[in-house]
Design an enzyme around this catalytic site. Structure first.
Site, mmCIF file in Angstrom:
data_model
loop_
_atom_site.group_PDB
_atom_site.id
_atom_site.type_symbol
_atom_site.label_atom_id
_atom_site.label_comp_id
_atom_site.label_asym_id
_atom_site.label_seq_id
_atom_site.Cartn_x
_atom_site.Cartn_y
_atom_site.Cartn_z
ATOM 1 N N LYS A 157 2.601 10.248 -0.566
ATOM 2 C CA LYS A 157 1.826 10.762 0.331
ATOM 3 C C LYS A 157 2.543 11.689 1.544
ATOM 4 O O LYS A 157 2.011 11.851 2.411
ATOM 5 C CB LYS A 157 0.796 9.579 1.027
ATOM 6 C CG LYS A 157 0.040 8.918 0.184
ATOM 7 C CD LYS A 157 -1.069 8.031 1.134
ATOM 8 C CE LYS A 157 -2.108 7.446 0.304
ATOM 9 N NZ LYS A 157 -3.029 6.822 1.036
ATOM 10 N N HIS A 206 -4.048 -1.608 -7.018
ATOM 11 C CA HIS A 206 -3.498 -0.481 -7.235
ATOM 12 C C HIS A 206 -4.643 0.515 -7.431
ATOM 13 O O HIS A 206 -5.522 0.260 -8.414
ATOM 14 C CB HIS A 206 -2.470 -0.433 -8.472
ATOM 15 C CG HIS A 206 -1.315 -1.035 -8.320
ATOM 16 N ND1 HIS A 206 -0.476 -1.132 -7.228
ATOM 17 C CD2 HIS A 206 -0.477 -2.047 -9.212
ATOM 18 C CE1 HIS A 206 0.581 -1.982 -7.292
ATOM 19 N NE2 HIS A 206 0.547 -2.415 -8.438
ATOM 20 N N GLY A 262 0.285 14.239 -4.142
ATOM 21 C CA GLY A 262 -1.418 13.968 -4.148
ATOM 22 C C GLY A 262 -1.851 12.596 -5.018
ATOM 23 O O GLY A 262 -0.819 12.152 -5.459
ATOM 24 N N GLY A 319 1.558 2.946 -2.617
ATOM 25 C CA GLY A 319 1.448 3.891 -3.619
ATOM 26 C C GLY A 319 2.215 3.335 -4.921
ATOM 27 O O GLY A 319 2.352 4.461 -5.772
ATOM 28 N N ASP A 323 0.683 -1.046 -0.092
ATOM 29 C CA ASP A 323 -0.113 -0.027 -0.023
ATOM 30 C C ASP A 323 0.988 1.206 0.091
ATOM 31 O O ASP A 323 0.239 2.348 0.581
ATOM 32 C CB ASP A 323 -0.939 0.010 1.136
ATOM 33 C CG ASP A 323 -1.681 -1.192 1.394
ATOM 34 O OD1 ASP A 323 -2.533 -1.508 0.224
ATOM 35 O OD2 ASP A 323 -1.695 -1.688 2.389
#
Length: 429
Positions: free
Chosen positions: A331, A41, A415, A15, A13
């Site tokens: 993030k 994803h 973002g 990204g 997790d």
């Protein structure tokens, strides 16, 4: 020519999907090399969200996408995902997408076995997603599995599958008292998948060898994260495959000399889904803030993710295990608004200081994090596109990560959108 592996450095997790989608613009082919549909994803392109479990993220860039032999594939999920992508205008066609003939197939009994076993464990559950990944890998190692190449000979496939379903029914009934699967119905369903997927089955290793000869660039897309690796993770709270970069070779059919670099994806804080030790986990308002602001729910399971501070001990070990050449921090924007950030730089265990990630989960569960405080920032960074435009405190946070881990930061995500990214060094450049 560059061939880059993208791997998660934590518990998944991180990204990876967004970063793979970003880098796919510079690659000619994108390859999944391990795992199955137990990973998801989430990509945001032009404000539109796409969730992918099996098809490589590069499909949204119109790239040639491959599923390697190291992946275990549920044909029901794959065909559904392909259809969903097509319905949104994505070209999922044989000229753009192939599945390795050597990849193993997740059968209906794998999913049933996964669920009944987990239920039987009671309070000792390991947090499986129940998608049959582990039982499929068991059959692969036990030499009882069915592969996509088997689907190309339908009479033989029917016979092999019927035999396996009958055998697994005996196991389910006698070991767990579970209801048997309908043999004829299961076989008919999978014959349908075989007919649909036959044009997509290919020798992925050969495709990659030809691409190398032609000087084309390849992006290898890992799933899950380093500490879910069956050998190097927090065993037994792990997945059933090798998630580290070395498996890019085994799981796709290439040699180590074909790899140019390894990009490690690091969430700016740490999260984990399911069971298992988590030294920096937070149970306070800051943890709630991370969970809420970061929308920390699993793309595959929908389960709430546990949140905590960045753990440089595990990251440094991940850098060694994967041979990382660069980091992508994701993030970073989620941390905006926190006055002070903490980075775990060591563990305290029974009066001793540990600088390495322990192999034993009992030891890890008793480790207390040793924190270093770093100043936070209040500025909105979601619109930043250059490292020079980041707040001083954010740059210092990134610099400190590099110092502690020993690997430079190449990419920063601020973002969910594809464009909300700061590229400091392009691995393909």
């Amino acid at each position: 020519m560059a061939n880059i592996v993208v791997v998660g450095t934590q518990w998944g997790d991180e990204g990876k999907g967004k970063i793979v989608d970003l880098l796919a613009a510079f690659a000619d082919l994108v390859v999944r090399f391990q795992g199955g549909n137990n990973a998801g994803h989430t990509l945001v392109v032009n404000g539109e969200s796409f969730i992918s479990h099996l098809v490589p993220s590069g499909i949204l860039q119109g790239k040639m996408c491959l599923i390697g032999n190291g992946v275990v594939v549920d044909p029901a999920v794959l065909t559904e995902e392909m259809a969903a992508l097509r319905s949104r205008g994505v070209a999922v066609i044989p000229e753009k997408f192939k599945v390795s003939a050597s990849a193993h197939i997740i059968m209906p009994y794998h999913k049933t076995i996964d669920l009944v076993r987990e239920e039987a464990k009671g309070h000792e559950k390991i947090g499986t997603t129940g998608r049959g990944i582990g039982p499929c890998y068991e059959d692969k190692v036990g030499r009882n599995g069915l592969r996509f190449v088997d689907m190309l000979d339908l009479p033989a496939f029917r016979e092999k599958m019927a035999r396996q379903v009958k055998e697994k029914n005996l196991y389910l009934e006698r070991m767990f008292g579970a209801a048997p699967l309908d043999v004829d119905g299961a076989v008919a369903e999978y014959v349908g998948y075989a007919e649909t997927l036959a044009p997509y089955i290919a020798d992925v290793s050969r495709i990659l060898a030809d691409a190398s000869d032609e000087g084309r660039q390849v992006l290898f897309e890992g799933a899950q994260g380093t500490y879910l690796d069956i050998d190097h993770g927090t065993y037994p709270y792990v997945t059933s495959s090798n998630t580290v970069a070395g498996n890019a070779c085994c799981g796709s059919g290439i040699g180590p000399r074909d790899l140019s670099g390894v990009l490690g994806i690091v969430k700016a804080y740490t999260t984990r889904v399911g069971e298992g030790p988590f030294p920096t986990e937070l149970f306070d308002d800051v943890g709630d803030f991370m969970q809420r602001t970061g929308s920390e729910f699993g793309a595959t399971t929908g389960r709430k993710r546990r949140c905590g501070w960045l753990d440089a001990v595990m990251l440094k070990s991940a850098a060694r295990l994967n041979g990382l050449t660069g980091l992508a921090i994701t993030k970073l924007d989620v941390l905006t608004g926190l006055d002070t950030l903490e980075i775990c730089t060591a563990y305290r265990y029974q009066g001793k200081t540990l600088s390495d990630f322990p192999a034993d989960v009992k030891t890890l569960s008793q480790c207390e994090p040793v924190y270093e405080a770093v100043q936070g920032w209040q500025e909105d960074i979601s619109g930043v596109r250059s490292a020079a435009d980041l707040p001083d405190a954010a740059r210092r946070y990134l610099d400190r990560i590099t110092e502690l881990v020993g690997v430079r930061v190449d990419i920063v995500s601020v973002g969910a959108g594809r464009d909300q990214t700061v590229v400091i060094n392009n691995p393909f450049a």
